[in-house]
Design an enzyme around this catalytic site. Structure first.
Site, PDB file in Angstrom:
ATOM      1  N   ASP B  11     -23.606  13.843 -74.818  1.00  0.00           N
ATOM      2  CA  ASP B  11     -24.611  14.903 -74.858  1.00  0.00           C
ATOM      3  C   ASP B  11     -24.854  15.248 -76.329  1.00  0.00           C
ATOM      4  O   ASP B  11     -23.924  15.617 -77.044  1.00  0.00           O
ATOM      5  CB  ASP B  11     -24.055  16.124 -74.095  1.00  0.00           C
ATOM      6  CG  ASP B  11     -25.118  17.186 -73.891  1.00  0.00           C
ATOM      7  OD1 ASP B  11     -26.310  16.898 -74.118  1.00  0.00           O
ATOM      8  OD2 ASP B  11     -24.737  18.310 -73.501  1.00  0.00           O
ATOM      9  N   ASP B 106     -31.597  13.151 -74.418  1.00  0.00           N
ATOM     10  CA  ASP B 106     -30.412  13.318 -75.271  1.00  0.00           C
ATOM     11  C   ASP B 106     -29.099  13.352 -74.505  1.00  0.00           C
ATOM     12  O   ASP B 106     -28.103  13.843 -75.008  1.00  0.00           O
ATOM     13  CB  ASP B 106     -30.563  14.596 -76.106  1.00  0.00           C
ATOM     14  CG  ASP B 106     -30.577  15.842 -75.234  1.00  0.00           C
ATOM     15  OD1 ASP B 106     -31.127  15.778 -74.127  1.00  0.00           O
ATOM     16  OD2 ASP B 106     -30.018  16.859 -75.657  1.00  0.00           O
ATOM     17  N   GLU B 107     -29.085  12.828 -73.299  1.00  0.00           N
ATOM     18  CA  GLU B 107     -27.888  12.962 -72.489  1.00  0.00           C
ATOM     19  C   GLU B 107     -27.797  11.769 -71.546  1.00  0.00           C
ATOM     20  O   GLU B 107     -28.805  11.369 -70.955  1.00  0.00           O
ATOM     21  CB  GLU B 107     -28.045  14.253 -71.667  1.00  0.00           C
ATOM     22  CG  GLU B 107     -26.773  14.781 -71.099  1.00  0.00           C
ATOM     23  CD  GLU B 107     -27.034  16.019 -70.232  1.00  0.00           C
ATOM     24  OE1 GLU B 107     -28.103  16.642 -70.365  1.00  0.00           O
ATOM     25  OE2 GLU B 107     -26.162  16.312 -69.412  1.00  0.00           O
TER      26      GLU B 107
END
Lengths: 384, 365
Positions: B11, B106-107
């Site tokens: 993350d 983003d994860e």
């Protein structure tokens, strides 16, 4: 031998003996029309031998054309003088080409047991390889579970007003088709790609106890306007897995798209803060002009509301910029909102109304467009 | 027995804000908020940790964020920059495994139980990924969580943010879960959380005290899932959307066959098997192909492509049988027939147009 066919001689094992020969005469015009109405059902892809052919059946005083890709089937009847009833199949594309090039006059067709058809029209003569009718998989009749009847014009217009909004994204199959929904006596056509939604509602005349939703595949939705004659009524029969549309001469039947349509009603805004009335024609022309500077599919156009004007503007690094106001009545606060240009201009093309009503709340909330009776269009904006 | 799986959850830390700070180092150390205009009902997308200290968080109305932190620097999102950074990060993931399930720009979850380099410890991979992200994105940091299931890996990545690194080992899992507030459990939203809190169910331990029956009453079909989850058991798989290109089956006859009826019967049976498997995998295809191997081992294939996708046993069967006359089966003895369905919908790597807003049709769509 006759003309060179693209399809190689098809190998049929154990040719059934004693196929009835067929003989008939039909006007060139009827022959061409019959083929034209059904030919688009034939798959353009490499296909089952028999399914690249059109089934031709002579019976009574009619000639029946049927084409199918197993999902979509079209069948149409034209008048003919039948000397010898019978059936055969002919290669769709080739017979379409031949029929349209024939001189006007009567066309005589004769089918022979060794799988060829003799076609003559005035001085023209063709001997065409055919394939026995037994190889053609006839579509099953749609079991009637629901039925409804409406003017063909209404069906075709409604479809054209929503169809463009369906999704092209193949991973959302249920959105690739058009929803037909009947709820308490109202028939709704709807299509959405998740970013805009188009729907048309019309009351059903007969007191209807039907209730249900089906998803009509894209191909069927597109072919209906090409195949159905444009006057009279169409009878729609719906079963669990298929649907058919019948006019006096033509029946288009299709498998349904499996899956559940999303609850599209929940994206219709319950209330909007503002509304403006926009002249459709002028707005459509302005949109077309201004959009010309938009160069790629992710660009937006901006609509700006100010004192008595709706200004359409756009710009792109590659081309430049453009703007043009459309005169409207507006006295509220200045307001800007951006859209995919196609999403705004597309519905305008299919509407008949003089004036559009646009309702909006803010630049990140869905906007409603209304105009023609029963028509509603919702668009999600783009972040500016 | 199944080997213990090794799941990494990566993350990025305050992703949008970090990209902005990377591209404009003068912002470093300042409360940076990326989001909508505070004057026109925008919301906060992401904010730097400095802004979080003032109580600002993502999803909050920008106007409220300004009141909490008047000195905050407001920036409009630059999605192109975020997408570019995201692309680099995802390329790094795919250097280790294709079992990558992206959750957002983003994860992502990675299943590194088997990985391209045969690295034995997930910790080594996670450290290397963190280091490479920092180097290859020009200074962005990520937090990594490692465990033996997805839920615990996600909990772990949240333990030491930012630039965090945390492992939850199997023997520690239950203890972690017992202390975990119910709202942190996967799938428990605000409404469910409020209902649980109202009944005095605050932590994993409270949840664990409920029996299966009670969990089913509260969560319906998911009751079993939560029963297992609080005990550290989760069967969710990292779903990398790597779908097969085709699905088929074939059968060799004990002796060569010329009888068309028998061949068709076999094709229908095989079509039914294929249809069942398509159904099981939630797939539908557009092309039906039959394969016929003659007694002399010569192989031919014939196929038909539909306009729409299907997984219908009868349609596949009809089509397969319809293709048979296009082969020489019936005159030449056949030793094998097969049916394959291909042409599944293309899952485009979602080139999401981040600016185009979408309808919210609810959970199922």
């Amino acid at each position: 031998m006759g003309i060179g066919l693209k399809n190689p001689p098809l190998l049929v094992i154990g040719l059934p003996k004693g196929i009835k020969t067929m003989k008939l005469t039909v006007t060139k015009e009827n022959f061409v029309n019959g083929i034209k109405r059904v030919v688009n059902a034939v798959s353009t892809k490499i296909t089952l031998p028999a399914l690249s052919n059109i089934l031709i059946e002579a019976e009574g005083d009619t000639l029946v054309f049927t084409a199918s890709d197993l999902e979509l089937s079209i069948r149409t009847i034209v008048p003919a003088i039948v000397f010898e009833p019978g059936a055969t199949t002919l290669p769709a594309k080739k017979i379409m080409q031949i029929a349209s090039e024939l001189p006007s006059g009567d066309v005589t067709l004769e089918s022979f047991e060794d799988e060829h058809v003799a076609l003559s029209c005035q001085k023209a003569y063709f001997k065409i390889r055919s394939l026995a009718a037994e190889n053609f998989q006839k579509p099953e009749d749609v079991q009637e579970e629901w039925a409804l009847t409406l003017p063909v014009q209404d069906l075709l217009k409604s479809l054209s007003k929503v169809s463009y909004a369906k999704s092209e994204d193949e991973s959302r199959r249920y959105l690739n088709g058009v929803l037909l929904s009947v709820r308490s006596g109202v028939l709704t056509f709807a299509a959405t790609d998740g970013r805009r939604l188009a729907l048309v509602e019309r009351p059903l005349e007969a007191d209807s106890t039907l209730d249900g939703d089906i998803i009509l595949p894209a191909k069927a939705a597109n072919e209906l306007s090409r195949s159905l004659e444009s006057s009279g009524d169409v009878k729609i029969l719906i079963s669990q897995s298929s649907i058919s549309f019948s006019t006096s001469e033509t029946t288009v039947s299709s498998k349904l798209v499996e899956g559940t349509y999303p609850n599209y009603r929940q994206v219709i805004p319950k209330a909007s803060k503002q509304q403006v009335t926009i002249p459709r024609q002028a707005f459509a022309e302005t949109l077309r002009r201004v959009s010309l500077v938009v160069s790629d599919s992710s660009s937006s156009i901006k609509l700006t509301l100010s004192e008595n004007a709706l200004t359409v503007s756009a710009n792109s690094a590659e081309v430049g910029e453009s703007s043009e106001p459309v005169e409207i009545e507006y006295s509220g606060e200045k307001f800007e909102i951006s859209f995919n240009p196609q999403f705004v201009s597309e519905p305008l093309r299919y509407l008949d109304c003089e004036q559009l009503v646009m309702q909006f709340s803010d630049d990140l909330s869905p906007v409603c467009l209304t105009g023609d009776e029963g028509f509603l269009y919702i668009i999600m904006p783009m972040r500016g | 027995m199944e080997p213990v799986r090794k799941i990494i959850h990566i993350d990025m830390d305050a992703f949008y804000a970090s990209v902005e700070i990377r591209d404009n180092p003068r912002l470093r150390g300042l409360p940076v908020i990326v989001g909508g205009d505070p004057h026109s009902r925008g919301v906060v997308s992401t904010c730097s940790y400095e802004a979080r200290a003032y109580g600002v968080h993502s999803g909050m109305a920008s106007s409220r964020a300004v009141r909490l932190c008047p000195q905050a620097i407001f920036l409009r999102p630059r999605f192109d920059a975020y997408q570019e950074a995201s692309r680099i990060i995802h390329e790094i993931f795919h250097d280790y495994t294709d079992h990558v399930e992206p959750l957002s720009l983003d994860e992502a979850y990675l299943d590194v139980t088997e990985n391209f380099h045969g690295i034995p410890f997930a910790m080594w991979i996670a450290r290397e990924i963190k280091r490479r992200i920092q180097v290859e994105t020009g200074g962005l940091t990520a937090s990594a969580g490692i465990s033996y299931n997805m839920f615990l890996a996600k909990i772990a990545s949240d333990m030491r943010k930012p630039d965090g690194f945390f492992v939850i080992r199997p023997h520690q899992a239950e203890q972690f879960l017992e202390k975990l507030p119910v709202g942190k459990f996967y799938g428990i939203g605000r409404v469910t959380e409020a209902a649980l809190l109202a009944d005095g169910i605050k932590t994993g331990l409270d949840l664990k005290r409920l029996d299966r029956q009670e969990l089913k009453r509260r969560f319906g079909k998911s009751g079993d899932y939560y029963y297992d989850l609080v005990r550290g058991i989760e069967y969710r798989q990292v779903n990398s959307h790597r779908e097969p290109k085709s699905l088929g089956t074939e059968c060799t006859f004990p002796e060569d066959i010329t009888d068309l009826h028998k061949l068709k019967e076999t094709l229908r049976m095989k079509s039914d098997e294929v249809a069942k498997e398509l159904e099981r995998q939630g797939l539908a295809g557009r092309t039906v192909t039959i394969k016929v191997k003659y007694h002399d081992f010569k192989v031919v294939t014939r196929s038909h492509t539909f306009g729409n996708y299907t997984s219908s046993s009868s349609l596949i069967g009809e089509t397969a049988c319809g293709l048979l006359p296009a082969t020489e089966a019936g005159t030449i003895p056949v030793r094998l027939v097969g049916v394959t369905v291909s042409g599944f919908p293309q899952k485009k790597i979602p080139e999401i147009d981040v600016r185009q807003l979408e309808f919210d049709f609810g959970d199922d769509f």
